[in-house]
Design an enzyme around this catalytic site. Structure first.
Site, PDB file in Angstrom:
ATOM      1  N   GLU A   1       1.749   6.388   6.294  1.00  0.00           N
ATOM      2  CA  GLU A   1       1.013   7.506   5.712  1.00  0.00           C
ATOM      3  C   GLU A   1      -0.490   7.366   5.912  1.00  0.00           C
ATOM      4  OE1 GLU A   1       4.037   8.837   2.186  1.00  0.00           O
ATOM      5  OE2 GLU A   1       2.411   7.505   1.637  1.00  0.00           O
TER       6      GLU A   1
ATOM      7  N   CYS B   1      -7.986   7.779   4.745  1.00  0.00           N
ATOM      8  CA  CYS B   1      -7.515   6.433   4.437  1.00  0.00           C
ATOM      9  C   CYS B   1      -6.309   6.180   5.346  1.00  0.00           C
ATOM     10  CB  CYS B   1      -7.142   6.476   2.956  1.00  0.00           C
ATOM     11  SG  CYS B   1      -6.385   5.022   2.333  1.00  0.00           S
TER      12      CYS B   1
ATOM     13  N   CYS C   1       3.765  -4.480   4.372  1.00  0.00           N
ATOM     14  CA  CYS C   1       2.737  -5.528   4.325  1.00  0.00           C
ATOM     15  C   CYS C   1       3.418  -6.821   3.905  1.00  0.00           C
ATOM     16  CB  CYS C   1       1.644  -5.164   3.322  1.00  0.00           C
ATOM     17  SG  CYS C   1       0.341  -6.417   3.178  1.00  0.00           S
TER      18      CYS C   1
ATOM     19  N   CYS D   1       1.279  -8.314  -2.883  1.00  0.00           N
ATOM     20  CA  CYS D   1       0.536  -8.237  -4.144  1.00  0.00           C
ATOM     21  C   CYS D   1       1.451  -7.566  -5.181  1.00  0.00           C
ATOM     22  CB  CYS D   1      -0.753  -7.435  -3.972  1.00  0.00           C
ATOM     23  SG  CYS D   1      -1.854  -8.158  -2.747  1.00  0.00           S
TER      24      CYS D   1
ATOM     25  N   CYS E   1       1.406  -3.589  -5.840  1.00  0.00           N
ATOM     26  CA  CYS E   1       1.263  -2.677  -4.690  1.00  0.00           C
ATOM     27  C   CYS E   1       2.629  -2.300  -4.117  1.00  0.00           C
ATOM     28  CB  CYS E   1       0.408  -3.365  -3.628  1.00  0.00           C
ATOM     29  SG  CYS E   1       0.316  -2.439  -2.081  1.00  0.00           S
TER      30      CYS E   1
ATOM     31  N   GLY F   1      -0.663  -1.683   4.601  1.00  0.00           N
ATOM     32  CA  GLY F   1      -0.834  -2.839   5.476  1.00  0.00           C
ATOM     33  C   GLY F   1      -2.145  -3.579   5.318  1.00  0.00           C
ATOM     34  N   GLU F   2      -2.196  -4.756   5.932  1.00  0.00           N
ATOM     35  CA  GLU F   2      -3.377  -5.617   5.871  1.00  0.00           C
ATOM     36  C   GLU F   2      -4.007  -5.670   7.274  1.00  0.00           C
ATOM     37  OE1 GLU F   2      -5.394  -7.451   3.707  1.00  0.00           O
ATOM     38  OE2 GLU F   2      -6.326  -7.890   5.628  1.00  0.00           O
TER      39      GLU F   2
ATOM     40  N   SER G   1     -10.679  -2.937   4.909  1.00  0.00           N
ATOM     41  CA  SER G   1     -10.422  -3.553   3.603  1.00  0.00           C
ATOM     42  C   SER G   1      -9.435  -4.704   3.778  1.00  0.00           C
ATOM     43  CB  SER G   1      -9.830  -2.494   2.671  1.00  0.00           C
ATOM     44  OG  SER G   1      -9.487  -3.067   1.429  1.00  0.00           O
TER      45      SER G   1
ATOM     46  N   SER H   1     -10.560  -6.873  -1.394  1.00  0.00           N
ATOM     47  CA  SER H   1      -9.738  -6.598  -2.575  1.00  0.00           C
ATOM     48  C   SER H   1      -9.699  -7.865  -3.417  1.00  0.00           C
ATOM     49  CB  SER H   1      -8.324  -6.206  -2.132  1.00  0.00           C
ATOM     50  OG  SER H   1      -8.374  -4.945  -1.506  1.00  0.00           O
ATOM     51  N   LEU H   2     -10.452  -7.856  -4.502  1.00  0.00           N
ATOM     52  CA  LEU H   2     -10.637  -9.083  -5.298  1.00  0.00           C
ATOM     53  C   LEU H   2      -9.606  -9.161  -6.431  1.00  0.00           C
ATOM     54  CD1 LEU H   2     -12.536 -11.541  -5.664  1.00  0.00           C
ATOM     55  CD2 LEU H   2     -13.884 -10.131  -7.233  1.00  0.00           C
ATOM     56  N   HIS H   3      -9.639  -8.202  -7.327  1.00  0.00           N
ATOM     57  CA  HIS H   3      -8.631  -7.988  -8.388  1.00  0.00           C
ATOM     58  C   HIS H   3      -8.521  -9.062  -9.465  1.00  0.00           C
ATOM     59  CE1 HIS H   3      -7.833  -4.845  -5.655  1.00  0.00           C
ATOM     60  NE2 HIS H   3      -6.861  -5.406  -4.974  1.00  0.00           N
TER      61      HIS H   3
ATOM     62  N   ASN I   1      -3.056   2.666 -10.156  1.00  0.00           N
ATOM     63  CA  ASN I   1      -2.161   3.810 -10.075  1.00  0.00           C
ATOM     64  C   ASN I   1      -0.774   3.368 -10.463  1.00  0.00           C
ATOM     65  OD1 ASN I   1      -4.060   5.755  -8.980  1.00  0.00           O
ATOM     66  ND2 ASN I   1      -4.098   4.408  -7.195  1.00  0.00           N
TER      67      ASN I   1
ATOM     68  N   CYS J   1      -3.699   4.885  -3.711  1.00  0.00           N
ATOM     69  CA  CYS J   1      -3.560   3.505  -3.242  1.00  0.00           C
ATOM     70  C   CYS J   1      -2.433   2.817  -3.994  1.00  0.00           C
ATOM     71  CB  CYS J   1      -4.842   2.724  -3.536  1.00  0.00           C
ATOM     72  SG  CYS J   1      -6.155   3.120  -2.425  1.00  0.00           S
TER      73      CYS J   1
HETATM   74  N1  SAH Z   1      -4.310  -4.745   2.502  1.00  0.00           N
HETATM   75  C1  SAH Z   1      -5.642  -4.329   2.367  1.00  0.00           C
HETATM   76  C2  SAH Z   1      -5.852  -2.857   2.641  1.00  0.00           C
HETATM   77  C3  SAH Z   1      -4.807  -1.907   2.143  1.00  0.00           C
HETATM   78  S1  SAH Z   1      -4.493  -1.887   0.379  1.00  0.00           S
HETATM   79  C4  SAH Z   1      -6.181  -4.667   1.003  1.00  0.00           C
HETATM   80  O1  SAH Z   1      -5.408  -5.073   0.143  1.00  0.00           O
HETATM   81  O2  SAH Z   1      -7.378  -4.586   0.824  1.00  0.00           O
HETATM   82  C5  SAH Z   1      -5.714  -0.729  -0.134  1.00  0.00           C
HETATM   83  C6  SAH Z   1      -6.175  -0.850  -1.572  1.00  0.00           C
HETATM   84  O3  SAH Z   1      -5.204  -0.337  -2.497  1.00  0.00           O
HETATM   85  C7  SAH Z   1      -6.465  -2.273  -1.994  1.00  0.00           C
HETATM   86  O4  SAH Z   1      -7.741  -2.394  -2.577  1.00  0.00           O
HETATM   87  C8  SAH Z   1      -5.358  -2.500  -2.975  1.00  0.00           C
HETATM   88  O5  SAH Z   1      -5.639  -3.505  -3.831  1.00  0.00           O
HETATM   89  C9  SAH Z   1      -5.191  -1.140  -3.628  1.00  0.00           C
HETATM   90  N2  SAH Z   1      -3.994  -0.996  -4.428  1.00  0.00           N
HETATM   91  C10 SAH Z   1      -2.785  -1.551  -4.237  1.00  0.00           C
HETATM   92  N3  SAH Z   1      -1.943  -1.215  -5.242  1.00  0.00           N
HETATM   93  C11 SAH Z   1      -2.636  -0.421  -6.090  1.00  0.00           C
HETATM   94  C12 SAH Z   1      -2.314   0.248  -7.306  1.00  0.00           C
HETATM   95  N4  SAH Z   1      -1.112   0.180  -7.856  1.00  0.00           N
HETATM   96  N5  SAH Z   1      -3.278   0.989  -7.895  1.00  0.00           N
HETATM   97  C13 SAH Z   1      -4.514   1.093  -7.334  1.00  0.00           C
HETATM   98  N6  SAH Z   1      -4.879   0.489  -6.188  1.00  0.00           N
HETATM   99  C14 SAH Z   1      -3.947  -0.267  -5.573  1.00  0.00           C
HETATM  100 FE1  SF4 Z   2      -0.778  -5.737   1.256  1.00  0.00          FE
HETATM  101 FE2  SF4 Z   2      -3.131  -4.744   0.451  1.00  0.00          FE
HETATM  102 FE3  SF4 Z   2      -0.840  -4.032  -0.781  1.00  0.00          FE
HETATM  103 FE4  SF4 Z   2      -1.763  -6.497  -1.097  1.00  0.00          FE
HETATM  104  S1  SF4 Z   2      -2.758  -4.589  -1.749  1.00  0.00           S
HETATM  105  S2  SF4 Z   2       0.344  -5.951  -0.656  1.00  0.00           S
HETATM  106  S3  SF4 Z   2      -2.627  -6.904   0.896  1.00  0.00           S
HETATM  107  S4  SF4 Z   2      -1.412  -3.584   1.319  1.00  0.00           S
END
Ligand code: SAH
Ligand code: SF4
Length: 355
Positions: free
Chosen positions: A99, A112, A119, A123, A126, A166-167, A198, A221-223, A298, A340
């Site tokens: 997508e 985006c 991936c 995480c 995600c 994806g990453e 990212s 993406s720190l979190h 989300n 996201c």
């Molecule tokens: N893999 C890379 C790029 C794609 S993910 C990365 O992780 O940076 C894109 C973004 O969506 C990241 O910042 C990720 O942390 C965020 N994301 C993943 N799950 C999410 C969720 N449930 N709510 C909001 N953002 C989310």
């Molecule tokens: Fe992969 Fe990014 Fe999702 Fe983590 S947040 S699982 S690195 S797509």
């Protein structure tokens, strides 16, 4: 030369730099300037077939279409949310799905894009990560998302972010090749600082990216502001610990004297949203020239929820004392699950079961 082919074994010229198209044309006995003509037709004049390249001879057009492709992804579905967010579902030549999402805003319209089907990094919050990795996208499949969206969207695309599925740093070579074509003035001609990659913190690739001197923006993406929490929600932190990640970012900042790095922080209620974590974030990020983007998570099926509004306000009010810019991202496109962390699972499963 890349071996990015589709199921029919024809190579796609979309996603190849002009220099590589030149090598292919040489094999057909054609001069170098023809390659630049073709590159221009693909990116500037936005054609979808060789037949439309009317300044090439009929014979050459036929020879090209016998051997090469220009399109490998097909629009399966487009949804538009109440807030104008557009979600595009693409069918790939092997019947997988990815997508792209267009987010219209007052001063910019961002697309985006995805870099992989699924991936591998898993995480915990995600949806894409819960699918595992199915495959890397080719550079052509990445570039095509932008090319096709530019034609199909209601909005003029100004920015590109690798924040779909994806990453990108696990699919480094192809993501970079695609970014170079997008940023090439003879290619898609998007300003390089408006293209942002990212990453969740693939440390060796952050070093490589820095040393290769790429001009695109970088988001991390720190979190979580400490190793033990980060490890709990992002398995990659077990492999590349937070202190190593921060060292790689310091290396990047030294090389990029004028740039700022963006940190993304998804707020997961009851997990990483206390006052203590806000304060830890300030100490962790203060030495770095950066922007922090706080994102209430989300909702998907993984069981995490965003903080209630009062809680979010408190978290953000603590961050107001930070020496770096803090923004809070609005949730977009939730009514069409375009946000996201929500991307592409339903269709993927369907495609796996059907085949
Ligand atoms: N893999 C890379 C790029 C794609 S993910 C990365 O992780 O940076 C894109 C973004 O969506 C990241 O910042 C990720 O942390 C965020 N994301 C993943 N799950 C999410 C969720 N449930 N709510 C909001 N953002 C989310
Ligand atoms: Fe992969 Fe990014 Fe999702 Fe983590 S947040 S699982 S690195 S797509």
């Amino acid at each position: 030369m890349t071996s990015d082919t589709d199921a029919s074994k024809k190579l796609s010229l979309t996603g190849l730099p002009a220099s590589q198209i030149e090598e292919h044309l040489k094999l057909l006995g054609e001069p170098a300037y023809r390659a630049r003509q073709i590159y221009n037709w693909i990116h500037h004049r936005k054609v979808e077939s060789f037949e439309e390249m009317t300044d090439l001879s009929k014979l050459l057009r036929k020879r090209l279409s016998d051997r090469y492709l220009l399109r490998t992804i097909v629009l399966e579905k487009k949804n538009t949310a109440l807030d104008g967010t557009e979600k595009y579902l693409w069918k790939l030549s092997d019947h997988r799905f990815v997508e792209s999402v267009v987010i219209p805003e007052a001063r910019r319209n961002t697309v985006c894009i995805s870099s992989q089907v699924g991936c591998s990094l898993g995480c915990s919050f995600c949806a894409t990560g819960s699918m595992g990795l199915i495959r890397n996208l080719t550079a052509g499949e990445i570039v095509e998302q932008v090319l096709q969206v530019r034609k199909l969207s209601e909005h003029k695309i100004t920015n590109v972010v690798f924040m779909g599925m994806g990453e990108p740093f696990i699919n480094y070579r192809r993501s970079i090749q695609a970014s170079q074509i997008m940023g090439d003035p003879q290619g898609l001609a998007i300003a390089t600082k408006k293209i942002t990659i990212s990453t969740s913190g693939v440390v060796p690739k952050i070093y490589q990216y820095t040393d290769d001197g790429h001009p695109f923006g970088l988001a991390i993406s720190l979190h979580a502001p400490n190793q033990s929490l980060r490890e709990q929600i992002m398995p990659i932190a077990g492999k590349f610990p937070l202190d190593e990640l921060m060292a790689s970012i310091t290396h990047y900042m030294r090389a990029k004297k004028r740039n700022r790095v963006t940190f993304e922080y998804v707020l997961l209620h009851g997990v990483n949203d206390t006052a203590s974590e806000a304060r830890q974030l300030i100490s962790l990020l203060s030495p770095i020239r950066c922007k922090l983007n706080v994102i209430p998570c989300n909702q998907n099926y993984l069981g995490f929820s965003p903080p209630p509004p009062e809680h979010l306000e408190k978290f953000v009010s603590i961050l107001m004392n930070a020496p770096f810019t803090v923004t809070v991202r609005k949730n977009r496109g939730e009514d069409i699950t375009a946000a996201c962390g929500q991307l592409a699972v339903e269709h993927q499963e369907k495609s796996i079961y059907i085949r």
